[in-house]
Write a protein that holds these residues in place. Sequence first.
Motif, PDB file in Angstrom:
ATOM      1  N   TYR A  97       0.823  -1.217   0.000  1.00  0.00           N
ATOM      2  CA  TYR A  97       0.000   0.000   0.000  1.00  0.00           C
ATOM      3  C   TYR A  97       0.856   1.267   0.000  1.00  0.00           C
ATOM      4  CZ  TYR A  97      -3.319  -3.586   1.385  1.00  0.00           C
ATOM      5  OH  TYR A  97      -4.080  -4.732   1.426  1.00  0.00           O
ATOM      6  N   PRO A  98       0.237   2.418  -0.239  1.00  0.00           N
ATOM      7  CA  PRO A  98       1.000   3.677  -0.206  1.00  0.00           C
ATOM      8  C   PRO A  98       1.655   3.902   1.156  1.00  0.00           C
ATOM      9  CG  PRO A  98      -1.177   4.013  -1.176  1.00  0.00           C
ATOM     10  CD  PRO A  98      -1.175   2.636  -0.601  1.00  0.00           C
ATOM     11  N   ILE A 184     -13.005   8.284  -0.946  1.00  0.00           N
ATOM     12  CA  ILE A 184     -11.709   8.642  -1.529  1.00  0.00           C
ATOM     13  C   ILE A 184     -11.806   8.810  -3.040  1.00  0.00           C
ATOM     14  CG2 ILE A 184      -9.299   7.965  -1.792  1.00  0.00           C
ATOM     15  CD1 ILE A 184      -9.652   6.305   0.825  1.00  0.00           C
ATOM     16  N   CYS A 185     -12.347   7.801  -3.724  1.00  0.00           N
ATOM     17  CA  CYS A 185     -12.455   7.900  -5.191  1.00  0.00           C
ATOM     18  C   CYS A 185     -13.407   9.020  -5.594  1.00  0.00           C
ATOM     19  CB  CYS A 185     -12.926   6.577  -5.779  1.00  0.00           C
ATOM     20  SG  CYS A 185     -11.691   5.264  -5.748  1.00  0.00           S
ATOM     21  N   GLY A 186     -14.469   9.225  -4.817  1.00  0.00           N
ATOM     22  CA  GLY A 186     -15.390  10.308  -5.114  1.00  0.00           C
ATOM     23  C   GLY A 186     -14.706  11.663  -5.065  1.00  0.00           C
ATOM     24  N   GLY A 196      -9.078  19.971 -12.603  1.00  0.00           N
ATOM     25  CA  GLY A 196      -8.345  19.502 -13.765  1.00  0.00           C
ATOM     26  C   GLY A 196      -7.184  18.580 -13.517  1.00  0.00           C
ATOM     27  N   LYS A 197      -6.975  18.167 -12.266  1.00  0.00           N
ATOM     28  CA  LYS A 197      -5.838  17.290 -11.988  1.00  0.00           C
ATOM     29  C   LYS A 197      -6.188  16.314 -10.878  1.00  0.00           C
ATOM     30  CE  LYS A 197      -0.827  17.360 -11.385  1.00  0.00           C
ATOM     31  NZ  LYS A 197       0.373  18.206 -11.222  1.00  0.00           N
ATOM     32  N   ARG A 198      -5.924  15.045 -11.125  1.00  0.00           N
ATOM     33  CA  ARG A 198      -6.246  13.999 -10.155  1.00  0.00           C
ATOM     34  C   ARG A 198      -5.124  13.917  -9.107  1.00  0.00           C
ATOM     35  NH1 ARG A 198     -10.314  10.620 -10.775  1.00  0.00           N
ATOM     36  NH2 ARG A 198     -10.382   8.627  -9.630  1.00  0.00           N
ATOM     37  N   PRO A 199      -5.448  13.984  -7.818  1.00  0.00           N
ATOM     38  CA  PRO A 199      -4.401  13.956  -6.783  1.00  0.00           C
ATOM     39  C   PRO A 199      -3.681  12.614  -6.696  1.00  0.00           C
ATOM     40  CG  PRO A 199      -6.457  14.857  -5.914  1.00  0.00           C
ATOM     41  CD  PRO A 199      -6.779  14.238  -7.243  1.00  0.00           C
ATOM     42  N   THR A 200      -2.475  12.673  -6.180  1.00  0.00           N
ATOM     43  CA  THR A 200      -1.728  11.449  -5.861  1.00  0.00           C
ATOM     44  C   THR A 200      -1.480  11.332  -4.357  1.00  0.00           C
ATOM     45  OG1 THR A 200       0.392  12.569  -6.224  1.00  0.00           O
ATOM     46  CG2 THR A 200      -0.574  11.395  -8.100  1.00  0.00           C
ATOM     47  N   LYS A 218      -5.185   3.212  -2.636  1.00  0.00           N
ATOM     48  CA  LYS A 218      -4.366   2.713  -3.738  1.00  0.00           C
ATOM     49  C   LYS A 218      -5.219   2.472  -4.976  1.00  0.00           C
ATOM     50  CE  LYS A 218      -1.255  -1.057  -5.062  1.00  0.00           C
ATOM     51  NZ  LYS A 218      -0.579  -2.308  -4.616  1.00  0.00           N
ATOM     52  N   SER A 219      -6.403   1.905  -4.796  1.00  0.00           N
ATOM     53  CA  SER A 219      -7.273   1.615  -5.933  1.00  0.00           C
ATOM     54  C   SER A 219      -7.758   2.888  -6.620  1.00  0.00           C
ATOM     55  CB  SER A 219      -8.476   0.783  -5.480  1.00  0.00           C
ATOM     56  OG  SER A 219      -9.447   1.575  -4.815  1.00  0.00           O
ATOM     57  N   CYS A 220      -7.723   4.001  -5.897  1.00  0.00           N
ATOM     58  CA  CYS A 220      -8.166   5.288  -6.446  1.00  0.00           C
ATOM     59  C   CYS A 220      -7.017   6.092  -7.053  1.00  0.00           C
ATOM     60  CB  CYS A 220      -8.842   6.119  -5.362  1.00  0.00           C
ATOM     61  SG  CYS A 220     -10.297   5.357  -4.624  1.00  0.00           S
ATOM     62  N   GLY A 221      -5.801   5.537  -7.045  1.00  0.00           N
ATOM     63  CA  GLY A 221      -4.663   6.213  -7.662  1.00  0.00           C
ATOM     64  C   GLY A 221      -3.774   6.978  -6.705  1.00  0.00           C
TER      65      GLY A 221
END
Length: 291
Positions: A97-98, A184-186, A196-200, A218-221
């Motif tokens: 995991y992260p 989280i994914c939401g 405009g940018k997906r967080p990490t 992790k599954s959400c990026g």
Amino acid sequence: MAVAALLVAALGTACGSDESSGAPDKAEKAKAAKGAEAGAAGALSAAEKAKAAQQARIAAAKKWGLRKTPLAAPPAPKEKPELTTRDGFEVEDQEEYPPVFTTIDTEDKVVFLTVDDGAEKDPEFLKMMQELKIPYTAFLSDYIVKDNYPYFKAMQAAGVTLNNHTLNHRYMPGLSYEKQREEICGQQDTIQRQFGKRPTLFRPPYGNYNQDTLRAAKSCGIKAVPLWNAEAFPNRMEYREWDRDLHPGDIILTHFRGRDDWKGTMPDMIRHVMKTVTDKGYAVARLEDYL
């Protein structure tokens, strides 16, 4: 310019001692002289720019009531520190995991400022941070951000990275895996749609998580889970460590709050943070430069 003048003089002497030199050779030497002048002028311009930037920083510190001018952070490291989960913060199968950490492994005398949730939307805070050139990272919860997305768009335009703090700031270990993933994914989807940018980066509310939280993240990026080693308020600092002090690479947590929750404003909080950080000889660096 003096260096360039000496170079021109030296070239002139060389030309005078060589009677057989032709026009093309003279043209090349003249070109080299002009290049030296341009280089000297460029170096002077860079020095002037650095001096002007420092003067602006001093003026901004005075304007915003800082007793000392904030120290400038060193250049971003060419090799990023390895991110590992802090001892005692692991879940089962943590290596899958992260990483979860409170401090970045660095010898640079820097700390990192992070601001959570999004409740207070103080325009003076935006102006202050931009004029002082103090980097920070935001972790947003949509339920209190959505009434004023433009505030955070202005923050992003100034170079601030907007990260995930869930949709509704729920206590994550109390939720099922599916509900945690929705939170989280939401928020990943919302931040990408609005900014405009997906967080990490992801920070769980209250710093609480379990294996399902990290699996969902992790599954959400999500690539990393920064927590914190100190927390800032307008009138005090609170520390995780027994020595009640800052350390190189520490992450500082604070919140988007105002007088409704604090005895002060967000600029008051920044004044106190910067006094503490600067007095201890630290600079505030950009977290993303070390990740």
